[in-house]
Design a protein around this motif. Sequence first.
Motif, short mmCIF file in Angstrom:
data_model
loop_
_atom_site.label_atom_id
_atom_site.label_comp_id
_atom_site.label_asym_id
_atom_site.label_seq_id
_atom_site.Cartn_x
_atom_site.Cartn_y
_atom_site.Cartn_z
N LEU A 70 0.86 -1.17 0.07
CA LEU A 70 -0.02 0.15 -0.05
C LEU A 70 0.76 1.18 -0.08
CD1 LEU A 70 -3.12 0.55 0.10
CD2 LEU A 70 -2.85 0.88 2.63
N ASN A 71 1.99 1.22 0.62
CA ASN A 71 2.86 2.14 0.57
C ASN A 71 3.88 2.43 -0.43
OD1 ASN A 71 2.71 3.79 3.22
ND2 ASN A 71 2.68 1.78 4.00
N THR A 72 4.11 1.61 -1.44
CA THR A 72 5.03 1.56 -2.35
C THR A 72 4.31 1.33 -3.78
OG1 THR A 72 5.17 -0.93 -2.19
CG2 THR A 72 6.91 0.71 -0.83
N GLU A 73 3.57 0.50 -3.73
CA GLU A 73 2.71 0.33 -5.23
C GLU A 73 1.38 -0.27 -5.08
OE1 GLU A 73 5.17 -2.26 -8.10
OE2 GLU A 73 6.28 -2.82 -6.17
N PRO A 74 0.76 0.75 -4.50
CA PRO A 74 -0.75 0.71 -4.41
C PRO A 74 -1.62 0.39 -5.66
CG PRO A 74 -0.32 2.80 -3.74
CD PRO A 74 0.94 2.26 -4.11
N ARG A 75 -2.65 -0.49 -5.75
CA ARG A 75 -3.52 -0.50 -6.84
C ARG A 75 -4.19 1.08 -7.26
NH1 ARG A 75 -6.92 -4.60 -6.91
NH2 ARG A 75 -4.81 -5.77 -6.16
N MET A 76 -4.32 1.33 -8.63
CA MET A 76 -4.88 2.65 -8.74
C MET A 76 -6.11 3.22 -8.17
SD MET A 76 -4.21 2.63 -12.68
CE MET A 76 -2.72 2.27 -13.57
N GLY A 77 -7.07 2.30 -7.65
CA GLY A 77 -8.10 2.65 -6.94
C GLY A 77 -7.89 3.13 -5.41
N LEU A 78 -6.91 2.47 -4.92
CA LEU A 78 -6.51 2.70 -3.61
C LEU A 78 -5.78 4.16 -3.27
CD1 LEU A 78 -5.91 -0.69 -1.84
CD2 LEU A 78 -7.52 0.72 -1.49
N ARG A 79 -5.05 4.25 -4.64
CA ARG A 79 -3.97 5.34 -4.60
C ARG A 79 -5.27 6.57 -4.90
NH1 ARG A 79 0.91 7.34 -4.18
NH2 ARG A 79 1.86 5.60 -5.55
N ALA A 80 -6.08 6.41 -5.56
CA ALA A 80 -7.23 7.38 -5.69
C ALA A 80 -7.88 7.90 -4.27
CB ALA A 80 -8.31 7.02 -6.66
N ILE A 81 -8.19 6.77 -3.45
CA ILE A 81 -8.60 7.10 -2.26
C ILE A 81 -7.82 7.85 -1.30
CG2 ILE A 81 -9.65 5.95 -0.08
CD1 ILE A 81 -11.60 6.21 -2.16
N MET A 82 -6.43 7.58 -1.43
CA MET A 82 -5.46 7.96 -0.73
C MET A 82 -5.48 9.43 -0.85
SD MET A 82 -2.92 4.34 -0.74
CE MET A 82 -1.46 5.56 -0.52
N ASP A 83 -5.23 9.82 -2.07
CA ASP A 83 -5.02 11.24 -2.44
C ASP A 83 -6.33 12.04 -2.02
OD1 ASP A 83 -2.76 10.52 -3.92
OD2 ASP A 83 -3.72 10.44 -5.75
N LEU A 84 -7.50 11.22 -2.20
CA LEU A 84 -8.70 12.23 -1.82
C LEU A 84 -8.81 12.28 -0.01
CD1 LEU A 84 -11.34 10.34 -4.04
CD2 LEU A 84 -10.92 12.69 -3.95
N ALA A 85 -8.15 11.41 0.60
CA ALA A 85 -7.97 11.56 1.99
C ALA A 85 -6.93 12.27 2.60
CB ALA A 85 -8.10 10.18 2.63
N GLN B 269 3.92 6.68 1.34
CA GLN B 269 4.97 6.08 1.93
C GLN B 269 4.82 6.00 3.68
OE1 GLN B 269 7.63 5.00 0.12
NE2 GLN B 269 6.52 5.74 -1.35
N HIS B 270 3.87 6.47 4.09
CA HIS B 270 3.33 6.78 5.64
C HIS B 270 1.90 6.14 5.99
CE1 HIS B 270 7.54 8.47 5.97
NE2 HIS B 270 6.98 9.52 5.33
N ILE B 271 1.55 5.09 5.13
CA ILE B 271 0.11 4.70 5.48
C ILE B 271 0.12 3.77 6.47
CG2 ILE B 271 -1.98 3.74 4.59
CD1 ILE B 271 -1.24 6.52 3.21
#
Length: 587
Positions: free
Chosen positions: A252-267, A272-274
Amino acid sequence: MEKKWQLKPTPPEEGVKRLAAELGVDPILATLLLQRGVDTFESAREFFRPSLDLLHDPFLMKDMDTAVERLHKAVSEGEGIMVYGDYDVDGTTAVALVYSFLRELTPKVEFYIPDRYDEGYGVSKKGIDAAAKAGCKLLITLDCGIKAIEKVQYASTKGIDTIICDHHLPDESLPAAVAVLDPKREDCHYPFDDLCGCGVGFKLVQGYSMRYGLSREDLLPLMDLLAVSIAADLVSITGENRILAHFGLLRLNTEPRMGLRAIMDLAHLEPQHITIDDIVFKIGPRINAAGRMETGRLAVELLTAQDARSAAAIGAEINAANNERKSKDREMTREALEMVEAGAALSSENATIVYNPKWNKGVVGIVASRLVEAYYKPSFVLTKSKDMVTGSARSVHGFDLYGAIESCADLLENFGGHIYAAGLTLKEENLPEFARRIEEYVVGHMPKEESIPTVDVDVQIDFSTLTPKFMRILKQFQPFGPGNPIPVFMTENVYDYGNARKVGPGGKHLKLDLIQEPTGGQGYLPVSAIGFNMDEYFDYIKGGNPIDVCYSVFENYYRGNSSMQLRIRDMRHHEDDSGLDELFSQQ
């Protein structure tokens, strides 16, 4: 609300000294390890260095061999496969995991998430009909199905075989599925029985990979989903779950799938620090919002998105649903609290039971958690759906909520869940008797001392313990969660350095710089601290008065910089000033 501080038993001094010497760590850290059952160099190595080599053989799970062979038949013969799961985080991540794996092997794979409002929890006839219409011959249920005896039989009449992947407690009779994968089966001797639903799905694809020559590296892209599911479903982060969560967080901190990357950006999460906390409070609620406010299918579409553009678009839609969810949550919580205070609740003495037929079914579980926070009693929030009363319940520490609900089984149409969280459905005419019997059950099964919220404290320390080396090793205790909770420390007789201020909406939170010396003389440097919803202490602290604090230590990241911060769990006036009296008497 007054809380009881309970210091955990201190391990024998001899054992602390031995482990501290073997590992070369502070005795406080050795104490924390012993409290978590880590008592040897070897167990410490497994704790600090999780390894995929330590995952259990999936074929130790009852029916795994049969499940893998039936799945291979479907893949090799081009049969249609329907991957079916619940609408919460565990269910949607499980579906996304198995679907992502299978679509690399066959084009004949579909997925299905039932509608919370139209179909309800679990396997539905509508879902089975959709599988039949799509020409599917195999149905794989995830995070549900263990009690779907009639539905599995119905699927058989449609020419559909079923593989059940579940982690909930089964009844005495199991569905007549081709295979029933559930580590909680009495006849299953799998070494670890606290997998989440996504974890059981992972064991299926792991077994398939081992049997049919796929490499372990092929499974690594699925690990981020496991971390999200394990954190959000609140299963224990011990044993196999600790390994899966560790590597899931790494992914999750290095190569998250695109959907989780989108959620992380929105949040607005720091890459690197999830942490597990970020999943529980930021990522999980957004994924859950899809099933609460829209449709859980959106969550799977997000988690299986293969390009950044579609992931961003779906993520934005889910984020909007989450904002709507928060609005409903606030409105319903206010109404529920007003109902209790006005004496309009069905029950409020030993359990909190509130009912409003107009409430949103998708948010009742969240509101039940809010009521537990407010009153610290087992709480039930009920609404109406399709002429039936339905809702969710949440418990307090040490009280078996599922047992309480099960004792009323004759009044219920349906129920399910765990010791601390459950769902139920009943006829409206049974509500008064249900409320009466729940009250009676709580009185008979919850000792008075358990009705007071408790802060479990691992160990008492001074701020001088929090050295950079101590913090580096403490950080390696992660991932934290049930079974491996973030350590809670207690430090007595501390003061604010003079910068105390109220922050947040309405000034409800306190931002402090704490120190153990009243003058800051030869003492320690101030330590940053945050106390949520603790504004009542502001005047006392601002007046230079001493306090005792219970807290956990977090690392804050902002624009590439990190800093240590204490997150205060509770505080109280420091009443023992005998040391100061002695000091002044000498002058």
